[in-house]
Write a protein that holds these residues in place. Structure first.
Motif, short mmCIF file in Angstrom:
data_model
loop_
_atom_site.label_atom_id
_atom_site.label_comp_id
_atom_site.label_asym_id
_atom_site.label_seq_id
_atom_site.Cartn_x
_atom_site.Cartn_y
_atom_site.Cartn_z
N ARG A 73 0.86 -1.19 0.00
CA ARG A 73 0.00 0.00 0.00
C ARG A 73 0.89 1.23 0.00
NH1 ARG A 73 -3.73 2.63 4.28
NH2 ARG A 73 -5.31 3.63 2.97
N LEU A 129 1.44 5.64 -0.66
CA LEU A 129 0.92 6.99 -0.68
C LEU A 129 1.71 7.76 -1.74
CD1 LEU A 129 -1.19 8.67 0.92
CD2 LEU A 129 0.66 9.31 2.48
N SER A 164 -0.29 12.77 -7.03
CA SER A 164 -1.41 12.49 -7.94
C SER A 164 -0.97 12.20 -9.37
CB SER A 164 -2.37 13.68 -7.94
OG SER A 164 -1.72 14.86 -8.40
N GLU A 219 -0.65 8.47 -10.32
CA GLU A 219 -1.80 7.56 -10.19
C GLU A 219 -2.10 6.82 -11.50
OE1 GLU A 219 -6.17 7.59 -8.09
OE2 GLU A 219 -5.63 9.29 -9.38
N ASN A 232 -1.46 -1.12 -4.22
CA ASN A 232 -2.64 -0.27 -4.05
C ASN A 232 -2.17 1.11 -3.60
OD1 ASN A 232 -4.45 -2.41 -4.64
ND2 ASN A 232 -4.30 -3.14 -2.54
N GLN A 277 -2.87 5.42 -2.72
CA GLN A 277 -3.73 6.54 -2.30
C GLN A 277 -2.96 7.81 -2.63
OE1 GLN A 277 -5.21 6.30 1.74
NE2 GLN A 277 -5.36 8.52 1.93
N LYS A 278 -3.61 8.79 -3.25
CA LYS A 278 -2.89 9.99 -3.66
C LYS A 278 -3.04 11.11 -2.64
CE LYS A 278 -6.67 11.56 -6.67
NZ LYS A 278 -7.05 11.92 -8.05
N ALA A 279 -2.03 11.96 -2.58
CA ALA A 279 -2.02 13.11 -1.68
C ALA A 279 -0.96 14.08 -2.17
CB ALA A 279 -1.75 12.68 -0.24
N TYR A 282 0.54 12.02 7.34
CA TYR A 282 0.08 10.63 7.32
C TYR A 282 0.94 9.75 8.22
CZ TYR A 282 -3.00 11.78 3.42
OH TYR A 282 -3.98 12.33 2.64
N PHE A 329 1.07 2.41 5.79
CA PHE A 329 1.47 2.23 4.40
C PHE A 329 2.77 1.43 4.32
CE2 PHE A 329 -1.06 6.07 4.67
CZ PHE A 329 -1.95 5.94 3.61
#
Length: 369
Positions: free
Chosen positions: A47, A49, A52, A55, A75, A77-79, A88, A93
């Protein structure tokens, strides 16, 4: 007798070959099966981070297939990059993958990571339009190199911004004779890496072509760089949104947008019919590379970093998304074959300030919003 002996020897040879082939086939099948079982046993789900702009790469089924062959599922997650470093919990992650080296350095220290990987990089550019480039050329701020790319004199541009110049004030500005300020648009410096890299560039230029590295440097440049962000009005937290506006709303919304080279290259590769449109990239002089640094938090994250940095197929796929990479080819060679030309090397390249001084500048600007 001789014929019978020769026949016997031939049959013996065939038998040995058959037995040898069977042994080889069985061993090969066994090794292959063992390797498949080993990969399956070592299969991990990581996982991450991410910024963007990465992605689409991680969502690409080809990328996922290459990773799967190595027993890895990712997998994401964008930030925003600064948020990745500050907001975070790394324990949630397996890796963090911001878009700039300063944010990655902060993340590495916070996560106490032993190593990092830098599979991608991309220079900061200004996404613009031919009529804008022609106006700036008429005013001695932009020049064309090798008849296919543009260079913009960043000190001269920032001087216009500092003076509060309007586009209609410029020579030969009939194509964009508006009261809009000559002011590059960026993302929110409080959260986004592309804005932080623009801050790094602007602070270098306005600090007498020196990287900010002391309190006196900070005090000198803050009154000059803060207005570059405060005067913009609303700014988005990641680079994807402003680039979509640039594409959809055109020159009126974004005559000059701080962007990544990768964003424009990726768009042109995927929309070849737009290569001959009015869209242009202006390479600031000086410029800097935004380094996409993966910081692993777990062994699973480390495997992802190793694969992205070393696997040739993943490197080629990254280049299709406009990123420059290591390896035998870096990106521009592949793009040129598809009619998208970019300079293979940029000469006037600086390094950003250390994470400490860049963060101090951002915090000071944040307090002025």
């Amino acid at each position: 007798m001789i014929a019978r002996r020769a026949l016997a020897l031939g049959l013996a040879a065939l038998l040995l070959a058959g037995v040898g082939g069977g042994v080889w086939y069985s061993r090969t099948a066994l090794v292959s099966n063992q390797q498949a079982q080993l990969t399956q046993q070592q299969a991990v789900v990581a996982r991450g981070l991410i910024g963007s702009e990465k992605e689409p790469f991680f969502q690409d089924e080809r990328v996922r297939a290459v990773l799967a062959r190595h027993g890895v599922t990712v997998n994401v997650q964008k930030a925003g990059s600064r948020s990745i470093a500050n907001s975070y919990d790394a324990k949630q992650f397996d890796f963090g993958f911001p878009s700039g080296a300063p944010a990655a350095a902060q993340l590495k220290a916070a996560a106490k990571a032993s190593n990092v990987y830098t599979p991608f990089y991309t220079p900061i550019v200004l996404a613009s339009w031919k009529p804008i480039a022609e106006i700036l050329m008429a005013n001695g701020i932009v020049s064309k190199r090798d008849d296919f790319y543009y260079v913009i004199d960043l000190p001269a541009l920032l001087q216009l911004a500092e003076k509060g110049a309007r586009w209609r004030d410029l020579k030969d500005s009939a194509a964009f004779s508006t009261g809009k300020a000559v002011l590059p648009a960026s993302t929110d410096v409080r959260s986004s890496n592309s804005a932080a890299m623009y801050l790094a560039l602007a602070s270098y230029v306005l600090n007498g072509q020196q990287v900010v590295q002391s309190q006196s440097d900070l005090d000198r440049v803050l009154p000059l760089v803060a207005p570059l962000f405060l005067r913009q009005g609303f700014q988005e937290s990641s680079s994807a949104g402003p680039f979509e506006d640039y594409l959809a709303l055109g020159m009126g919304k974004a005559p000059l947008l701080v962007a990544y080279e990768s964003q424009l290259v990726e768009f042109w590769l995927k929309h070849p019919q737009r290569k001959n449109s009015d869209m242009v990239m202006l390479y600031p002089q000086p410029t800097l590379y935004s380094k996409h640094v993966l910081v692993p938090f777990t062994p699973a994250g480390d495997r992802v970093g190793q694969l992205l940095e070393s696997d040739p197929e993943l490197r080629t796929l990254a280049q299709e998304y406009g990123f420059r990479t290591g390896g035998n080819t870096h990106g521009p060679e592949l793009w040129a074959k598809q009619g998208v030309r970019a300079p293979e090397q940029l000469v006037d390249v600086i390094e950003p300030p250390s994470q400490e001084w860049l963060e101090r500048m951002i915090v000071n600007i944040e307090q002025r919003f």
